[in-house]
Design a protein around this motif. Structure first.
Motif, short mmCIF file in Angstrom:
data_model
loop_
_atom_site.label_atom_id
_atom_site.label_comp_id
_atom_site.label_asym_id
_atom_site.label_seq_id
_atom_site.Cartn_x
_atom_site.Cartn_y
_atom_site.Cartn_z
N MET A 1 25.04 21.67 -32.26
CA MET A 1 26.06 21.71 -33.30
C MET A 1 27.01 20.53 -33.18
O MET A 1 27.35 19.88 -34.19
CB MET A 1 26.83 23.03 -33.23
N LEU A 2 27.44 20.22 -31.97
CA LEU A 2 28.34 19.09 -31.78
C LEU A 2 27.68 17.78 -32.21
O LEU A 2 28.33 16.93 -32.84
CB LEU A 2 28.76 19.00 -30.31
N LEU A 3 26.41 17.61 -31.92
CA LEU A 3 25.70 16.40 -32.33
C LEU A 3 25.64 16.28 -33.86
O LEU A 3 25.72 15.18 -34.41
CB LEU A 3 24.30 16.38 -31.73
N GLU A 4 25.48 17.42 -34.54
CA GLU A 4 25.47 17.40 -36.00
C GLU A 4 26.82 16.95 -36.54
O GLU A 4 26.90 16.15 -37.47
CB GLU A 4 25.09 18.77 -36.55
N PHE A 5 27.89 17.48 -35.96
CA PHE A 5 29.23 17.07 -36.39
C PHE A 5 29.47 15.59 -36.08
O PHE A 5 30.00 14.85 -36.91
CB PHE A 5 30.30 17.91 -35.69
N ALA A 6 29.07 15.16 -34.88
CA ALA A 6 29.34 13.80 -34.45
C ALA A 6 28.55 12.78 -35.25
O ALA A 6 28.97 11.63 -35.38
CB ALA A 6 29.01 13.66 -32.96
N ALA A 7 27.39 13.18 -35.79
CA ALA A 7 26.59 12.26 -36.59
C ALA A 7 27.25 11.93 -37.91
O ALA A 7 26.95 10.91 -38.52
CB ALA A 7 25.21 12.85 -36.83
N SER A 8 28.16 12.83 -38.36
CA SER A 8 28.84 12.61 -39.65
C SER A 8 30.32 12.94 -39.52
O SER A 8 30.81 13.89 -40.14
CB SER A 8 28.20 13.48 -40.74
N PRO A 9 31.06 12.20 -38.72
CA PRO A 9 32.48 12.51 -38.55
C PRO A 9 33.24 12.39 -39.86
O PRO A 9 33.02 11.46 -40.64
CB PRO A 9 32.95 11.45 -37.53
N THR B 1 24.46 10.54 -25.95
CA THR B 1 23.37 11.11 -26.74
C THR B 1 22.00 10.93 -26.10
O THR B 1 21.02 11.52 -26.57
CB THR B 1 23.34 10.49 -28.15
N ARG B 2 21.91 10.14 -25.06
CA ARG B 2 20.64 9.99 -24.35
C ARG B 2 20.60 10.88 -23.12
O ARG B 2 19.60 11.53 -22.84
CB ARG B 2 20.41 8.52 -23.99
N GLY B 3 21.70 10.90 -22.40
CA GLY B 3 21.76 11.78 -21.24
C GLY B 3 22.08 13.21 -21.62
O GLY B 3 22.03 14.11 -20.77
N MET B 4 22.42 13.43 -22.91
CA MET B 4 22.76 14.75 -23.42
C MET B 4 23.88 15.37 -22.59
O MET B 4 23.82 16.52 -22.16
CB MET B 4 21.52 15.66 -23.43
N GLU B 5 24.93 14.58 -22.36
CA GLU B 5 26.08 15.04 -21.62
C GLU B 5 27.34 14.83 -22.44
O GLU B 5 27.45 13.87 -23.21
CB GLU B 5 26.21 14.27 -20.30
N VAL B 6 28.28 15.74 -22.28
CA VAL B 6 29.55 15.68 -22.99
C VAL B 6 30.68 15.76 -21.97
O VAL B 6 30.65 16.62 -21.07
CB VAL B 6 29.68 16.82 -24.02
N HIS B 7 31.65 14.86 -22.10
CA HIS B 7 32.80 14.85 -21.21
C HIS B 7 34.09 14.92 -22.04
O HIS B 7 34.16 14.34 -23.13
CB HIS B 7 32.84 13.60 -20.34
N ARG B 8 35.05 15.62 -21.51
CA ARG B 8 36.37 15.68 -22.13
C ARG B 8 37.39 15.26 -21.08
O ARG B 8 37.48 15.88 -20.03
CB ARG B 8 36.69 17.08 -22.64
N ALA B 9 38.11 14.16 -21.37
CA ALA B 9 39.08 13.60 -20.42
C ALA B 9 38.40 13.32 -19.08
O ALA B 9 38.99 13.54 -18.02
CB ALA B 9 40.28 14.53 -20.26
N GLY B 10 37.14 12.90 -19.15
CA GLY B 10 36.41 12.55 -17.95
C GLY B 10 35.75 13.71 -17.23
O GLY B 10 34.97 13.50 -16.30
N GLU B 11 36.02 14.93 -17.67
CA GLU B 11 35.44 16.10 -17.03
C GLU B 11 34.21 16.58 -17.83
O GLU B 11 34.28 16.68 -19.06
CB GLU B 11 36.46 17.24 -16.96
N PRO B 12 33.10 16.88 -17.14
CA PRO B 12 31.91 17.34 -17.86
C PRO B 12 32.11 18.72 -18.48
O PRO B 12 32.78 19.58 -17.90
CB PRO B 12 30.84 17.39 -16.76
N LYS C 1 34.40 20.23 -40.46
CA LYS C 1 34.17 18.80 -40.23
C LYS C 1 34.81 18.40 -38.91
O LYS C 1 35.81 18.98 -38.47
CB LYS C 1 34.70 17.96 -41.36
N LEU C 2 34.20 17.39 -38.27
CA LEU C 2 34.74 16.82 -37.06
C LEU C 2 35.74 15.76 -37.46
O LEU C 2 35.42 14.85 -38.23
CB LEU C 2 33.62 16.20 -36.22
N ARG C 3 36.96 15.86 -36.95
CA ARG C 3 37.98 14.88 -37.28
C ARG C 3 37.64 13.55 -36.66
O ARG C 3 37.20 13.47 -35.53
CB ARG C 3 39.36 15.36 -36.78
N ARG C 4 37.88 12.51 -37.42
CA ARG C 4 37.55 11.15 -36.95
C ARG C 4 38.46 10.78 -35.76
O ARG C 4 39.60 11.15 -35.73
CB ARG C 4 37.75 10.13 -38.08
#
Length: 244
Positions: A183-191, A162-173, A241-244
């Motif tokens: 949108m992802l940040l909004e979901f992640a703030a309230s899983p 959330t500081r570098g504003m980067e998202v990785h999936r299985a280690g891949e950017p 909703k983002l699944r926990r």
């Protein structure tokens, strides 16, 4: 396009690229946006718009749907291959097919012509804010950052810095557009919490929308395609909703 107000508001140094084949509309919109402090480049067809984008790399693009040489939908797709810059589509008819096609091609938002000047400028400013968005705080911050100063949220193989504003999936950017990241940040703030479509419109797009909410649905589809379709659950009749 309606006349601008007498007091345009604060100026901005953002550089916009307007691609519109109608000369009267093109010049009217350009002058309007320049009154609000924007720097505006223009092109009259899709191929010229693509070339100008490559040369000037504007901060935001306004694309008409109906363009000669290369239409706005095709131009939007070509630009998305090169950049994550915010794209605002403009449709003369507000036709559902135009709207859906533009959003599926990678546009962040759309307006229907003719459009109130204040609405157009508000949408542009919202997209620019989204593109430069940095959260003031996040759930990860509450637990402290590590020695490198990063703050991360992890959901399975999905990691959000959330500081570098980067998202990785299985280690891949992942290459997320500003709208998808917000949108992802909004979901992640309230899983696990259901977010209604209108709530997402207000928080992500910075405006209340009283019409069709398909803009949210299509962005959720695009986000699912990147982070995994199982991550975001549809709660029928309510939202997502983002699944926990």
């Amino acid at each position: 396009m309606t006349s601008p107000p007498t007091t345009p508001g604060s100026a901005t140094e953002a550089h916009l690229l307007l691609v519109e084949d109608d000369e009267v509309i093109r010049n009217t919109v350009r002058m309007l946006l320049e009154r609000y402090g924007f720097t505006v480049s223009t092109a009259a067809d899709g191929l010229s718009g693509l070339e100008m984008f490559r040369e000037r790399r504007p901060d935001l693009l306004l694309l008409d749907v109906m363009l000669p040489e290369l239409d706005g939908i095709g131009l939007c797709r070509r630009i998305r291959e090169l950049s994550l810059a915010p794209i605002l589509m403009m449709s003369a008819r507000g036709d559902a097919l135009d709207v859906v096609s533009g959003l599926e091609a990678g546009a962040d938002d759309y307006v229907v012509k003719p459009c109130e000047s204040a609405v157009l400028v508000a949408r542009i400013r919202s997209l620019l804010r989204r593109a430069s968005f940095t959260p003031a705080h996040s759930p990860a911050d509450a637990n402290g950052a590590d020695d490198s100063g990063t703050a991360t949220m992890t959901f399975g193989d999905l990691t959000i810095d959330t500081r570098g504003m980067e998202v990785h999936r299985a280690g891949e950017p992942l290459a997320l557009t500003p709208t998808e990241l917000r949108m992802l940040l909004e979901f992640a703030a309230s899983p696990g919490v259901v977010l209604e479509r209108r709530t997402l419109l207000r928080r992500v797009w910075d405006h209340a929308w009283h019409g069709d909410t398909r803009v949210v649905d299509l962005h959720v589809q695009r986000l699912r395609a990147k982070i995994g379709p199982e991550r975001i659950e549809t709660v029928r009749g309510f939202g997502y909703k983002l699944r926990r």
